[in-house]
Design a protein around this motif. Structure first.
Motif, PDB file in Angstrom:
ATOM      1  N   LEU A  27      89.744  71.337 -20.507  1.00  0.00           N
ATOM      2  CA  LEU A  27      90.661  70.614 -19.617  1.00  0.00           C
ATOM      3  C   LEU A  27      92.105  71.017 -19.905  1.00  0.00           C
ATOM      4  O   LEU A  27      92.556  70.965 -21.058  1.00  0.00           O
ATOM      5  CB  LEU A  27      90.502  69.101 -19.807  1.00  0.00           C
ATOM      6  N   SER A  28      92.813  71.414 -18.873  1.00  0.00           N
ATOM      7  CA  SER A  28      94.220  71.796 -19.011  1.00  0.00           C
ATOM      8  C   SER A  28      95.101  70.561 -18.969  1.00  0.00           C
ATOM      9  O   SER A  28      94.642  69.453 -18.636  1.00  0.00           O
ATOM     10  CB  SER A  28      94.611  72.746 -17.887  1.00  0.00           C
ATOM     11  N   ALA A  29      96.383  70.753 -19.276  1.00  0.00           N
ATOM     12  CA  ALA A  29      97.344  69.645 -19.196  1.00  0.00           C
ATOM     13  C   ALA A  29      97.401  69.113 -17.771  1.00  0.00           C
ATOM     14  O   ALA A  29      97.528  67.903 -17.539  1.00  0.00           O
ATOM     15  CB  ALA A  29      98.711  70.114 -19.658  1.00  0.00           C
ATOM     16  N   ALA A  30      97.263  70.030 -16.793  1.00  0.00           N
ATOM     17  CA  ALA A  30      97.273  69.611 -15.388  1.00  0.00           C
ATOM     18  C   ALA A  30      96.057  68.748 -15.062  1.00  0.00           C
ATOM     19  O   ALA A  30      96.157  67.771 -14.299  1.00  0.00           O
ATOM     20  CB  ALA A  30      97.305  70.850 -14.488  1.00  0.00           C
ATOM     21  N   ASP A  31      94.895  69.094 -15.631  1.00  0.00           N
ATOM     22  CA  ASP A  31      93.685  68.285 -15.425  1.00  0.00           C
ATOM     23  C   ASP A  31      93.859  66.881 -15.977  1.00  0.00           C
ATOM     24  O   ASP A  31      93.487  65.891 -15.333  1.00  0.00           O
ATOM     25  CB  ASP A  31      92.481  68.946 -16.109  1.00  0.00           C
ATOM     26  N   LEU A  32      94.444  66.798 -17.161  1.00  0.00           N
ATOM     27  CA  LEU A  32      94.668  65.497 -17.790  1.00  0.00           C
ATOM     28  C   LEU A  32      95.724  64.698 -17.032  1.00  0.00           C
ATOM     29  O   LEU A  32      95.603  63.471 -16.886  1.00  0.00           O
ATOM     30  CB  LEU A  32      95.074  65.686 -19.255  1.00  0.00           C
ATOM     31  N   GLU A  33      96.734  65.384 -16.550  1.00  0.00           N
ATOM     32  CA  GLU A  33      97.776  64.712 -15.756  1.00  0.00           C
ATOM     33  C   GLU A  33      97.169  64.109 -14.489  1.00  0.00           C
ATOM     34  O   GLU A  33      97.503  62.987 -14.090  1.00  0.00           O
ATOM     35  CB  GLU A  33      98.879  65.711 -15.400  1.00  0.00           C
ATOM     36  N   LYS A  34      96.262  64.853 -13.847  1.00  0.00           N
ATOM     37  CA  LYS A  34      95.594  64.378 -12.639  1.00  0.00           C
ATOM     38  C   LYS A  34      94.719  63.159 -12.942  1.00  0.00           C
ATOM     39  O   LYS A  34      94.670  62.194 -12.162  1.00  0.00           O
ATOM     40  CB  LYS A  34      94.736  65.502 -12.064  1.00  0.00           C
ATOM     41  N   ALA A  35      94.010  63.194 -14.082  1.00  0.00           N
ATOM     42  CA  ALA A  35      93.169  62.067 -14.486  1.00  0.00           C
ATOM     43  C   ALA A  35      94.006  60.823 -14.749  1.00  0.00           C
ATOM     44  O   ALA A  35      93.618  59.705 -14.398  1.00  0.00           O
ATOM     45  CB  ALA A  35      92.355  62.434 -15.724  1.00  0.00           C
ATOM     46  N   LEU A  36      95.173  61.003 -15.370  1.00  0.00           N
ATOM     47  CA  LEU A  36      96.078  59.875 -15.629  1.00  0.00           C
ATOM     48  C   LEU A  36      96.617  59.291 -14.326  1.00  0.00           C
ATOM     49  O   LEU A  36      96.740  58.073 -14.171  1.00  0.00           O
ATOM     50  CB  LEU A  36      97.229  60.320 -16.526  1.00  0.00           C
ATOM     51  N   LYS A  37      96.936  60.172 -13.392  1.00  0.00           N
ATOM     52  CA  LYS A  37      97.479  59.732 -12.106  1.00  0.00           C
ATOM     53  C   LYS A  37      96.475  58.850 -11.371  1.00  0.00           C
ATOM     54  O   LYS A  37      96.847  57.883 -10.696  1.00  0.00           O
ATOM     55  CB  LYS A  37      97.835  60.953 -11.256  1.00  0.00           C
ATOM     56  N   ALA A  38      95.173  59.180 -11.514  1.00  0.00           N
ATOM     57  CA  ALA A  38      94.127  58.380 -10.882  1.00  0.00           C
ATOM     58  C   ALA A  38      94.084  56.959 -11.454  1.00  0.00           C
ATOM     59  O   ALA A  38      93.566  56.040 -10.824  1.00  0.00           O
ATOM     60  CB  ALA A  38      92.773  59.049 -11.055  1.00  0.00           C
ATOM     61  N   GLN A  39      94.648  56.783 -12.648  1.00  0.00           N
ATOM     62  CA  GLN A  39      94.714  55.463 -13.287  1.00  0.00           C
ATOM     63  C   GLN A  39      96.073  54.802 -13.109  1.00  0.00           C
ATOM     64  O   GLN A  39      96.352  53.764 -13.722  1.00  0.00           O
ATOM     65  CB  GLN A  39      94.396  55.603 -14.787  1.00  0.00           C
ATOM     66  N   GLY A  40      96.920  55.446 -12.285  1.00  0.00           N
ATOM     67  CA  GLY A  40      98.251  54.886 -12.037  1.00  0.00           C
ATOM     68  C   GLY A  40      99.234  55.153 -13.150  1.00  0.00           C
ATOM     69  O   GLY A  40     100.225  54.431 -13.300  1.00  0.00           O
TER      70      GLY A  40
END
Length: 329
Positions: A27-40
């Motif tokens: 998982l890249s930093a972008a993948d993790l950023e996207k996952a965080l965004k899904a949690q607001g």
């Protein structure tokens, strides 16, 4: 008290890595950023890698892949490796006493111990569907109460059942309760058994846990401790065929050489094998002599014969003659 976004962010990064990452899925930093965004939640690249360092300090085994197309990070090791989980899943699937519903529940929980991608390799429902399974979950409550009795050094009371012609489990002995002192639980031939001391007969006995009903922990202290001093559960299982009791004897067997593996699998590698030329061997093993033992011997055909003691040989002859009588005329 409100939880800070910083704490939540770190926890969600850990959750995402545990659920979605492995050596094949970085998982890249972008993948993790996207996952965080899904949690607001929001975070930049620097913050995410700071949280990853925190998780590494906490003890998570995280590998960071730098450079290239697959730059990012993944969970390198877990409490259970995939082959270990497959082994546990196979054990659950093979267990007749675990219901289909409970099998799926347990496997679902095991799947959470690895990444989502690896979990797909554990989803093999066809084996559950095609195997005979118990149809009730009484066994789980029985096991719980037996363990309670073991920890409290108490006896248990229960009704014991048997199958009727109508394919229903009905109480034995007219429903009269059994009172025994539990000492061990064992798994044999895909069934769960209680090993206990029965005061009424003064003997060690075994009971199928899935056939026990209305199990309660008694206020009476356990008996039979002297019977279990030095008790070897492994030896008990080897000499008892299908958990059917009988008279314990040391039986001498004469076998064809091709059956050496069968004997080692049944009685263990510590048995003494005495060659009789190059084609046969002899061994003496402790056996609980019963119709199930004779049936096992018969299944091996001409490859094995009972050499002694004489009373066991005679009993086996009567067993065979009794079967032949059904086919005469």
């Amino acid at each position: 008290m409100a939880v800070s976004n910083t704490k939540l962010r770190t926890l969600y990064i850990m959750k995402t890595l545990l659920e979605r990452s492995d050596e094949e899925h970085v998982l890249s930093a972008a993948d993790l950023e996207k996952a965080l965004k899904a949690q607001g939640l929001t975070a930049d690249r620097k913050t995410i890698y700071g949280d990853i360092e925190t998780l590494e300090s906490f003890g998570l085994d995280i590998v960071q892949v730098k450079g290239g197309v697959k730059a990012g990070c993944y969970i390198a090791s877990r409490d259970f490796q995939l082959p270990e989980l497959k082994l546990l899943v196979d054990a659950v699937q093979a267990s007749k006493f675990i219901t289909t519903k409970k099998s799926r529940e347990l496997i679902s929980k095991l799947e959470k111990l690895t990444s989502e991608n690896n979990a797909k390799q554990l989803q093999r429902d066809v084996f559950i569907i095609n195997r005979p399974k118990a149809d009730n979950e009484t066994i789980y409550y029985n096991v719980d109460r037996i363990h309670e009795a073991l920890s409290r050094d108490r006896r248990i009371d229960f009704q014991y059942t048997e199958w009727s012609m109508e394919k229903k489990l009905v109480p034995k002995r007219g429903g009269r309760y059994y009172n025994v002192s539990p000492w061990a639980l064992t798994w044999d031939d895909e069934n769960y058994y209680l090993i206990a001391y029965e005061e009424e007969s003064g003997r060690i006995k075994h009971y199928r846990v899935d056939k026990m009903r209305n199990v309660t922990v008694s206020g009476e202290m356990r008996l039979g401790r002297e019977k279990f001093d030095g008790f070897d559960l492994a030896s008990f299982a080897k000499k008892t065929f299908g958990m059917y009791g009988g008279v314990d004897e040391k039986v001498s067997l004469l076998c064809e050489a091709r059956l050496v593996g069968v004997m080692l699998d049944r009685f263990g590698r510590e048995i003494t094998i005495v060659p009789e030329g190059s084609e046969r061997f002899r061994l003496t093993v402790p056996v609980s002599v019963s119709p199930q033992f004779f049936g096992w011997i018969t299944g091996l055909g001409r490859g094995v014969s009972i050499e002694g003691p004489e009373d066991v040989k005679e009993e086996y002859k009567r067993y065979i003659e009794g079967i032949l009588e059904r086919y005469e005329g």
